[in-house]
Write a protein that holds these residues in place. Structure first.
Motif, PDB file in Angstrom:
ATOM      1  N   GLY A  91       0.809  -1.227   0.000  1.00 23.32           N
ATOM      2  CA  GLY A  91       0.000   0.000   0.000  1.00 23.32           C
ATOM      3  C   GLY A  91       0.834   1.265   0.000  1.00 23.32           C
ATOM      4  O   GLY A  91       0.329   2.362   0.280  1.00 23.32           O
ATOM      5  N   ASP A 244     -10.702  -2.801  -2.177  1.00 26.38           N
ATOM      6  CA  ASP A 244      -9.580  -1.880  -1.945  1.00 26.38           C
ATOM      7  C   ASP A 244      -8.788  -1.738  -3.245  1.00 26.38           C
ATOM      8  O   ASP A 244      -8.072  -2.647  -3.655  1.00 26.38           O
ATOM      9  CB  ASP A 244      -8.683  -2.425  -0.826  1.00 26.38           C
ATOM     10  CG  ASP A 244      -7.474  -1.529  -0.578  1.00 26.38           C
ATOM     11  OD1 ASP A 244      -7.377  -0.463  -1.223  1.00 26.38           O
ATOM     12  OD2 ASP A 244      -6.626  -1.899   0.259  1.00 26.38           O
ATOM     13  N   VAL A 246      -6.402   0.456  -3.916  1.00 25.93           N
ATOM     14  CA  VAL A 246      -5.093   1.113  -3.790  1.00 25.93           C
ATOM     15  C   VAL A 246      -4.007   0.251  -4.445  1.00 25.93           C
ATOM     16  O   VAL A 246      -3.855  -0.928  -4.126  1.00 25.93           O
ATOM     17  CB  VAL A 246      -4.742   1.358  -2.297  1.00 25.93           C
ATOM     18  CG1 VAL A 246      -3.308   1.842  -2.147  1.00 25.93           C
ATOM     19  CG2 VAL A 246      -5.708   2.366  -1.695  1.00 25.93           C
TER      20      VAL A 246
END
Ligand code: PLP
Length: 424
Positions: A91, A244, A246
């Motif tokens: 991340g 997610d 990201v």
């Protein structure tokens, strides 16, 4: 006394050393089987069973998990890809800092740049050449997001201390074990000690598939993110129900069935090849350790060093000549040696000129990043000293060398050391 070859004496050795070759009939047969199948890759870049790759890719991953005692292994087409995928899976974002080693193959420092993060260089330990935990601690800032630590030359880094630091500061640790397959510390395999570990299967490493790599982790969420980044994440997330997004811009880091078939055979040979390196190193060390100013590689008491490189420390004052003269004299005796290793990475033009992604100095100039890190000479004095003056790499430390080959290396070291007065 005998006359040095550099002054016209007869060299210790005139034959070239045998080349390191790990590939044999087993790999040949395995490749022919893939060829007979005709399906050279089993991957599809969409959410379906083939998202995970073909049968040999998956078999190599299961074998790797079992061997290294990890929950998840994700094959990739190089350790460089593996490092990029690991940074992405962690991340890491623009404005973050990642602490990296200045003394490694370039990709272990550049990986954060791919995600717009800033590499911050922490100096190494003079005995193992791996990053020092105290240097890492001094590099911590509120922006630190991850540590990318390298098990250099096959000696595991001080992972216990680094994992402790990571727990205290909520950091992700990525272990670059490209040179350290089979090394252990405290009885656990290098590569399996961080949150993610990256192995290389390129043709220079202990075992190889030509090009290739494996990322390992015990964390199922990280494993899934690695698999997504490896295989066109952006086209898969919806079907797979991943929310997610990201760093879910995917790549094609997929390994072919041919490489995986070779890798399955190579993994079976790893322990034997590593033991041969350890034996060769023991032989060299017993022959060299009495020579003044020549220090064989140090090994921590709870570590198993696998000698991807046999890195000697050279003390010119004690030896009585410069490293350059000594290495030239050794080469004349028929023993190729390396001086230094890589130039401290922050001295590369990319860091000096702060030009990485695009024209405008991103990520160094990113508006969300308010610090300026140093890449000046002098930043990591131990690394600079090792590279400029102290490290000598001996390449004769692998399977396939005879006792005589190793004795020649030792004899040449002794001959040059004894005749060092003639060199200056
Ligand atoms: C070889 C190596 C890499 C890169 O491996 P590739 O598989 O060639 O991408 C990364 N880090 C270290 C320490 C290496 O020795």
């Amino acid at each position: 006394m005998s006359k040095l070859a550099i002054h016209g004496g007869s060299p210790v050795r005139t034959d070239p050393f045998p080349r390191y070759n790990t590939v044999g009939d087993e790999e040949k047969r395995a490749v022919v089987e893939v060829m007979d199948d005709g399906v050279l890759s089993g991957f599809l870049g969409e959410w379906c069973p083939s998202f995970y790759g073909g049968p040999r890719v998956q078999a190599l991953e299961r074998a790797w998990e079992q061997y290294f005692d990890v929950r998840h292994a994700v094959t990739v087409n190089s350790a460089t890809s593996g490092l990029y995928a690991a940074v992405g899976a962690a991340g890491v974002s623009p404005g973050d800092e990642v602490i990296v080693s200045p003394y490694s193959m370039t990709a272990s420092a550049t990986a954060p740049l791919i995600y717009g993060a800033i590499p911050v260089f922490a100096d190494i330990e003079p005995d193992t050449f791996c990053m020092s935990k105290d240097a890492i601690r001094r590099c911590l800032t509120p922006r630190t997001r991850a540590i990318l630590i390298v098990d250099l030359f096959g000696h595991p880094a001080a992972m216990n201390a680094v994992m402790q630091l990571a727990r205290e500061h909520d950091l992700v640790v990525i272990e670059d074990a490209a040179q350290a397959a089979g090394a252990t510390i405290g009885g656990r395999y290098a590569g399996a000690l961080g949150h993610m570990g990256v192995f290389s299967l390129n043709c220079h490493k202990s075992i190889q598939t030509g090009e290739g790599g494996v990322v390992v982790t015990d964390d199922p969420a990280l494993a899934e993110r690695l698999q997504l980044i490896r295989n066109h994440a952006e086209a898969v997330v919806e079907g797979k129900g991943v929310s997610d997004l990201v760093n879910m811009v995917g790549f094609n880091y997929r390994m072919t069935e041919i490489e995986a078939a070779i890798g399955l055979e190579q993994l079976k040979k790893l322990e034997r090849l590593v033991c041969a390196r350890i034996d060769a190193a023991a032989h060299l060390t017993s022959g060299l350790r009495h020579l003044p100013g020549i220090s064989p590689p140090a090994v921590h008491p709870d570590a198993r060093h696998v000698y991807y490189a046999y890195a000697i420390r050279f003390d010119a004052a004690k030896v009585g000549t410069s490293r350059k003269r000594f290495v030239e004299a050794m080469r004349a005796e028929g023993i190729p040696l390396g001086e230094g290793y890589v130039r401290p990475l922050y001295l590369e033009p990319m860091y000096q000129q702060r030009t990485a992604v695009g024209r405008d100095g991103f990520p160094f100039t990113y508006a969300g990043y308010d610090r300026e890190v140093s890449y000046d000479r002098g930043l990591c004095p131990v690394t600079e000293r090792m590279h400029d003056f102290e490290v000598v790499l001996c390449y004769q430390c692998h399977a396939g060398l005879t006792r005589k080959d190793l004795d020649d290396v030792v004899r040449a070291f002794c001959k040059v050391s004894e005749n060092v007065a003639a060199l200056s």
